[in-house]
Design a protein around this motif. Structure first.
Motif, mmCIF file in Angstrom:
data_model
loop_
_atom_site.group_PDB
_atom_site.id
_atom_site.type_symbol
_atom_site.label_atom_id
_atom_site.label_comp_id
_atom_site.label_asym_id
_atom_site.label_seq_id
_atom_site.Cartn_x
_atom_site.Cartn_y
_atom_site.Cartn_z
ATOM 1 N N CYS A 1 42.500 34.314 39.718
ATOM 2 C CA CYS A 1 43.561 35.205 39.243
ATOM 3 C C CYS A 1 42.938 36.495 38.740
ATOM 4 O O CYS A 1 42.076 36.485 37.877
ATOM 5 N N GLY B 1 49.943 36.414 38.049
ATOM 6 C CA GLY B 1 49.040 37.469 38.526
ATOM 7 C C GLY B 1 48.664 37.233 39.978
ATOM 8 O O GLY B 1 48.862 36.141 40.501
ATOM 9 N N MET C 1 42.025 32.822 35.718
ATOM 10 C CA MET C 1 42.149 31.418 36.072
ATOM 11 C C MET C 1 41.574 31.183 37.475
ATOM 12 O O MET C 1 41.787 31.984 38.371
ATOM 13 N N CYS D 1 49.367 33.401 40.620
ATOM 14 C CA CYS D 1 48.834 32.480 39.619
ATOM 15 C C CYS D 1 49.975 31.667 39.001
ATOM 16 O O CYS D 1 51.016 32.222 38.659
ATOM 17 N N ASP E 1 49.929 30.320 36.163
ATOM 18 C CA ASP E 1 49.926 30.561 34.725
ATOM 19 C C ASP E 1 50.604 31.870 34.349
ATOM 20 O O ASP E 1 51.443 31.912 33.466
ATOM 21 N N CYS E 2 50.220 32.946 35.014
ATOM 22 C CA CYS E 2 50.663 34.265 34.548
ATOM 23 C C CYS E 2 51.333 35.067 35.659
ATOM 24 O O CYS E 2 51.699 36.205 35.445
ATOM 25 N N CYS F 1 44.455 36.879 34.695
ATOM 26 C CA CYS F 1 44.005 36.051 33.569
ATOM 27 C C CYS F 1 42.671 35.362 33.830
ATOM 28 O O CYS F 1 42.114 34.717 32.953
HETATM 29 ZN ZN LIG Z 1 46.747 34.206 35.934
#
Ligand SMILES: [Zn+2]
Length: 135
Positions: free
Chosen positions: A93, A71, A98, A66, A68-69, A96
């Motif tokens: 994800c 993951g 997403m 991911c 963003d995180c 999170c």
């Molecule tokens: Zn994520």
């Protein structure tokens, strides 16, 4: 929303799992394809199933992350966004939640990830070669 393949799986389930003949979806599908499926119904399953199997194998090696995180991402096929628009694939994800929608089909992803898998193996081979050489 069910796509064609899901509908076939659904019918196989009703006929062979709900009636207690088997508890295994793959076995139910095999029976359905052997006994009940029309030639039209054979097509989507035979095209999709080995691809999904191959995709699972590749994802074990590659594990997309991911943005963003960081993951781990999981692939979904025939994903619907909030407005009900259908995408051939999406990455979700696990950490999170997403969702990355994609217009690429499963086979296009397979081609791309296959390529990445090969590149990664080549890089790994390069690196391990380099490690033995003193700096
Ligand atoms: Zn994520």
């Amino acid at each position: 929303m069910l796509d064609e393949r899901d509908e076939i799986i659904q019918r196989a389930r009703e006929k062979y799992i709900d009636t207690g003949l088997t508890r295994n979806v793959t076995e139910a599908l095999r029976l359905y394809l052997a006994n009940d499926a029309s030639p039209d119904e054979q097509i989507p399953l035979y095209i999709t199933t080995p691809e999904i199997r191959r995709m699972r194998e590749i994802l074990k090696q590659i594990r997309p992350r991911c943005d963003d995180c960081d993951g781990e991402l999981q692939m979904q096929t025939n994903a619907l966004d909030r407005d009900g628009k259908k995408y051939p694939t999406a990455w979700i994800c696990k950490k999170c939640g997403m969702i990355y929608y994609s217009d690429k089909s499963l086979s296009e992803w397979l081609k791309e990830l296959n390529h990445e898998d090969r590149e990664q193996k080549l890089r790994a081979a390069d690196e391990s070669d380099g490690a033995d050489v003193p700096a």
